[in-house]
Design an enzyme around this catalytic site. Structure first.
Site, PDB file in Angstrom:
ATOM      1  N   LEU A 287      -6.141   8.175   1.244  1.00  0.00           N
ATOM      2  CA  LEU A 287      -4.865   8.702   0.780  1.00  0.00           C
ATOM      3  C   LEU A 287      -3.841   8.663   1.914  1.00  0.00           C
ATOM      4  O   LEU A 287      -4.165   8.967   3.067  1.00  0.00           O
ATOM      5  CB  LEU A 287      -5.027  10.137   0.287  1.00  0.00           C
ATOM      6  CG  LEU A 287      -5.911  10.305  -0.944  1.00  0.00           C
ATOM      7  CD1 LEU A 287      -6.244  11.774  -1.148  1.00  0.00           C
ATOM      8  CD2 LEU A 287      -5.241   9.727  -2.182  1.00  0.00           C
TER       9      LEU A 287
ATOM     10  N   ARG B  85       0.834  -1.209   0.000  1.00  0.00           N
ATOM     11  CA  ARG B  85       0.000   0.000   0.000  1.00  0.00           C
ATOM     12  C   ARG B  85       0.862   1.250   0.000  1.00  0.00           C
ATOM     13  O   ARG B  85       0.567   2.226  -0.686  1.00  0.00           O
ATOM     14  CB  ARG B  85      -0.906  -0.009   1.260  1.00  0.00           C
ATOM     15  CG  ARG B  85      -1.843   1.200   1.393  1.00  0.00           C
ATOM     16  CD  ARG B  85      -3.017   1.071   0.473  1.00  0.00           C
ATOM     17  NE  ARG B  85      -3.927   2.196   0.563  1.00  0.00           N
ATOM     18  CZ  ARG B  85      -5.242   2.068   0.851  1.00  0.00           C
ATOM     19  NH1 ARG B  85      -5.759   0.872   1.086  1.00  0.00           N
ATOM     20  NH2 ARG B  85      -6.029   3.127   0.904  1.00  0.00           N
TER      21      ARG B  85
ATOM     22  N   ASN C  66     -12.188  16.685  -0.195  1.00  0.00           N
ATOM     23  CA  ASN C  66     -13.003  15.493  -0.419  1.00  0.00           C
ATOM     24  C   ASN C  66     -14.478  15.835  -0.246  1.00  0.00           C
ATOM     25  O   ASN C  66     -14.837  16.694   0.561  1.00  0.00           O
ATOM     26  CB  ASN C  66     -12.623  14.392   0.563  1.00  0.00           C
ATOM     27  CG  ASN C  66     -13.497  13.155   0.376  1.00  0.00           C
ATOM     28  OD1 ASN C  66     -13.531  12.580  -0.706  1.00  0.00           O
ATOM     29  ND2 ASN C  66     -14.215  12.778   1.427  1.00  0.00           N
ATOM     30  N   THR C  67     -15.331  15.176  -1.005  1.00  0.00           N
ATOM     31  CA  THR C  67     -16.766  15.320  -0.807  1.00  0.00           C
ATOM     32  C   THR C  67     -17.324  14.003  -0.288  1.00  0.00           C
ATOM     33  O   THR C  67     -16.936  12.922  -0.733  1.00  0.00           O
ATOM     34  CB  THR C  67     -17.495  15.737  -2.110  1.00  0.00           C
ATOM     35  OG1 THR C  67     -18.885  15.918  -1.825  1.00  0.00           O
ATOM     36  CG2 THR C  67     -17.324  14.731  -3.220  1.00  0.00           C
ATOM     37  N   HIS C  68     -18.189  14.118   0.725  1.00  0.00           N
ATOM     38  CA  HIS C  68     -18.727  12.927   1.392  1.00  0.00           C
ATOM     39  C   HIS C  68     -20.252  13.024   1.439  1.00  0.00           C
ATOM     40  O   HIS C  68     -20.785  14.085   1.793  1.00  0.00           O
ATOM     41  CB  HIS C  68     -18.156  12.813   2.806  1.00  0.00           C
ATOM     42  CG  HIS C  68     -18.617  11.610   3.548  1.00  0.00           C
ATOM     43  ND1 HIS C  68     -18.182  10.336   3.251  1.00  0.00           N
ATOM     44  CD2 HIS C  68     -19.499  11.483   4.573  1.00  0.00           C
ATOM     45  CE1 HIS C  68     -18.774   9.473   4.063  1.00  0.00           C
ATOM     46  NE2 HIS C  68     -19.576  10.144   4.874  1.00  0.00           N
TER      47      HIS C  68
ATOM     48  N   ALA D 209      -5.227  12.733   7.726  1.00  0.00           N
ATOM     49  CA  ALA D 209      -4.773  11.339   7.768  1.00  0.00           C
ATOM     50  C   ALA D 209      -5.858  10.385   8.240  1.00  0.00           C
ATOM     51  O   ALA D 209      -5.759   9.170   8.053  1.00  0.00           O
ATOM     52  CB  ALA D 209      -3.553  11.219   8.675  1.00  0.00           C
TER      53      ALA D 209
HETATM   54  N1  LIG Z   1      -6.540  10.396   3.996  1.00  0.00           N
HETATM   55  C1  LIG Z   1      -7.803  10.457   3.526  1.00  0.00           C
HETATM   56  N2  LIG Z   1      -8.100   9.949   2.327  1.00  0.00           N
HETATM   57  C2  LIG Z   1      -9.367  10.009   1.855  1.00  0.00           C
HETATM   58  C3  LIG Z   1     -10.399  10.550   2.649  1.00  0.00           C
HETATM   59  C4  LIG Z   1     -10.042  11.085   3.929  1.00  0.00           C
HETATM   60  O1  LIG Z   1     -10.915  11.646   4.666  1.00  0.00           O
HETATM   61  N3  LIG Z   1      -8.752  11.016   4.330  1.00  0.00           N
HETATM   62  N4  LIG Z   1     -11.727  10.519   2.191  1.00  0.00           N
HETATM   63  C5  LIG Z   1     -11.937   9.514   1.170  1.00  0.00           C
HETATM   64  C6  LIG Z   1     -13.314   9.376   0.611  1.00  0.00           C
HETATM   65  N5  LIG Z   1     -14.092   8.549   1.542  1.00  0.00           N
HETATM   66  C7  LIG Z   1     -15.196   9.135   2.125  1.00  0.00           C
HETATM   67  O2  LIG Z   1     -15.538  10.303   1.866  1.00  0.00           O
HETATM   68  C8  LIG Z   1     -13.718   7.216   1.813  1.00  0.00           C
HETATM   69  C9  LIG Z   1     -13.339   6.386   0.758  1.00  0.00           C
HETATM   70  C10 LIG Z   1     -12.938   5.072   1.003  1.00  0.00           C
HETATM   71  C11 LIG Z   1     -12.897   4.562   2.289  1.00  0.00           C
HETATM   72  C12 LIG Z   1     -12.385   3.169   2.515  1.00  0.00           C
HETATM   73  O3  LIG Z   1     -12.662   2.543   3.522  1.00  0.00           O
HETATM   74  N6  LIG Z   1     -11.574   2.714   1.535  1.00  0.00           N
HETATM   75  C13 LIG Z   1     -10.853   1.373   1.645  1.00  0.00           C
HETATM   76  C14 LIG Z   1     -11.009   0.549   0.380  1.00  0.00           C
HETATM   77  C15 LIG Z   1     -12.391   0.611  -0.200  1.00  0.00           C
HETATM   78  C16 LIG Z   1     -12.399  -0.019  -1.614  1.00  0.00           C
HETATM   79  O4  LIG Z   1     -11.312  -0.175  -2.212  1.00  0.00           O
HETATM   80  O5  LIG Z   1     -13.515  -0.330  -2.090  1.00  0.00           O
HETATM   81  C17 LIG Z   1      -9.361   1.665   1.738  1.00  0.00           C
HETATM   82  O6  LIG Z   1      -8.911   2.786   1.356  1.00  0.00           O
HETATM   83  O7  LIG Z   1      -8.665   0.704   2.127  1.00  0.00           O
HETATM   84  C18 LIG Z   1     -13.291   5.377   3.360  1.00  0.00           C
HETATM   85  C19 LIG Z   1     -13.694   6.706   3.124  1.00  0.00           C
HETATM   86  C20 LIG Z   1     -10.948   9.725   0.036  1.00  0.00           C
HETATM   87  N7  LIG Z   1      -9.637   9.526   0.602  1.00  0.00           N
HETATM   88  N1  LIG Z   2     -16.791   8.079   1.305  1.00  0.00           N
HETATM   89  C1  LIG Z   2     -16.583   8.446  -0.051  1.00  0.00           C
HETATM   90  C2  LIG Z   2     -17.905   8.482  -0.784  1.00  0.00           C
HETATM   91  O1  LIG Z   2     -18.872   7.856  -0.401  1.00  0.00           O
HETATM   92  N2  LIG Z   2     -17.913   9.251  -1.884  1.00  0.00           N
HETATM   93  C3  LIG Z   2     -19.138   9.437  -2.632  1.00  0.00           C
HETATM   94  O2  LIG Z   2     -19.166   8.652  -3.817  1.00  0.00           O
HETATM   95  C4  LIG Z   2     -20.131   9.260  -4.677  1.00  0.00           C
HETATM   96  C5  LIG Z   2     -19.567   9.235  -6.070  1.00  0.00           C
HETATM   97  O3  LIG Z   2     -20.618   9.490  -6.943  1.00  0.00           O
HETATM   98  P1  LIG Z   2     -20.388   9.255  -8.521  1.00  0.00           P
HETATM   99  O4  LIG Z   2     -19.875   7.842  -8.662  1.00  0.00           O
HETATM  100  O5  LIG Z   2     -21.722   9.491  -9.131  1.00  0.00           O
HETATM  101  O6  LIG Z   2     -19.345  10.273  -8.918  1.00  0.00           O
HETATM  102  C6  LIG Z   2     -20.371  10.691  -4.157  1.00  0.00           C
HETATM  103  O7  LIG Z   2     -21.622  10.797  -3.509  1.00  0.00           O
HETATM  104  C7  LIG Z   2     -19.276  10.855  -3.129  1.00  0.00           C
HETATM  105  O8  LIG Z   2     -19.599  11.716  -2.061  1.00  0.00           O
END
Ligand SMILES: Nc1nc2c(c(=O)[nH]1)N[C@@H](CN(C=O)c1ccc(C(=O)N[C@@H](CCC(=O)O)C(=O)O)cc1)CN2
Ligand SMILES: NCC(=O)N[C@@H]1O[C@H](COP(=O)([O-])[O-])[C@@H](O)[C@H]1O
Length: 181
Positions: free
Chosen positions: A72, A44, A84-86, A119
């Site tokens: 990330l 990773r 980031n958008t959530h 982080a």
């Molecule tokens: N350092 C950060 N990186 C990211 C963040 C953050 O807040 N800090 N936000 C994410 C987006 N996100 C929610 O908004 C989110 C995306 C993915 C995961 C997660 O558990 N990912 C797993 C793998 C999932 C997969 O591969 O299907 C992982 O990374 O191991 C949690 C939150 C964007 N990056």
């Molecule tokens: N935690 C991260 C997360 O849930 N992200 C969400 O994935 C969708 C992507 O939509 P899209 O595939 O239509 O662009 C968005 O709603 C975004 O906030």
């Protein structure tokens, strides 16, 4: 045609997998794209470093995550500001399944959050939020689509203000404007 008054332009679109509609839209618009797959790296940490290097090659002032479903690591977070958008009202329902978790909890109002990534997982300072009602009969898909309609506008408007006005972070508080402004 790019809007010159917006204050920013997309210099590249990246993903961790192929077949993403955002990559196709970028290619149609003549915007450079890249894919950095976790599976192509032994660890990773190696992927984190490779991703940061790919991003650096495009010299962005700001990285914007929209549906980027990987956490990330320090190489990217240490090199660029990341937005980031959530699809939930953080700090409620963080993580990869915010819509599903909010629906299961039975909330009557949810929404979306634009924040600076740190982080942690969705723990960064919040820049903007907007509420979205949960309607009777909603399932995860219908609710998520209603959220996305609001979220896409909020993200574009927020990133535009950041680009035009700058931003500061004091503790957990994000304000638009430049330091000392
Ligand atoms: N350092 C950060 N990186 C990211 C963040 C953050 O807040 N800090 N936000 C994410 C987006 N996100 C929610 O908004 C989110 C995306 C993915 C995961 C997660 O558990 N990912 C797993 C793998 C999932 C997969 O591969 O299907 C992982 O990374 O191991 C949690 C939150 C964007 N990056
Ligand atoms: N935690 C991260 C997360 O849930 N992200 C969400 O994935 C969708 C992507 O939509 P899209 O595939 O239509 O662009 C968005 O709603 C975004 O906030």
């Amino acid at each position: 045609m790019a809007d010159e008054t917006y204050g920013a332009r997309v210099v590249a679109v990246g993903a961790d997998r192929e077949g993403i509609e955002g990559l196709a839209r970028a290619e149609r618009a003549g915007v450079p794209t890249f894919v950095e797959r976790l599976a192509d790296h032994p660890t990773r940490e190696a992927w984190d470093r490779a991703l940061a290097a790919r991003i650096a090659g495009h010299r962005p002032d700001l990285v914007v995550c929209a549906g980027f479903m990987k956490i990330l690591g320090a190489p990217t977070l240490g090199a660029f500001p990341v937005v980031n958008t959530h699809p939930a009202l953080l700090p409620s329902f963080p993580g990869a399944h915010g819509v599903r978790d909010a629906l299961a909890y039975g909330v009557r109002v949810t929404g979306c959050t634009v924040m600076l990534a740190d982080a942690g997982v969705d723990t960064g300072p919040i820049i903007a939020q907007e509420s979205v009602p949960v309607l009777d009969g909603d399932d995860e898909e219908s609710l998520h689509e209603r959220i996305k309609t609001v979220e896409r506008t909020l993200l574009v408007d927020t990133v535009g203000r950041m680009a035009r006005e700058g931003w500061t972070v004091t503790g957990r508080i994000v304000r638009f404007g430049r330091p000392g402004g």
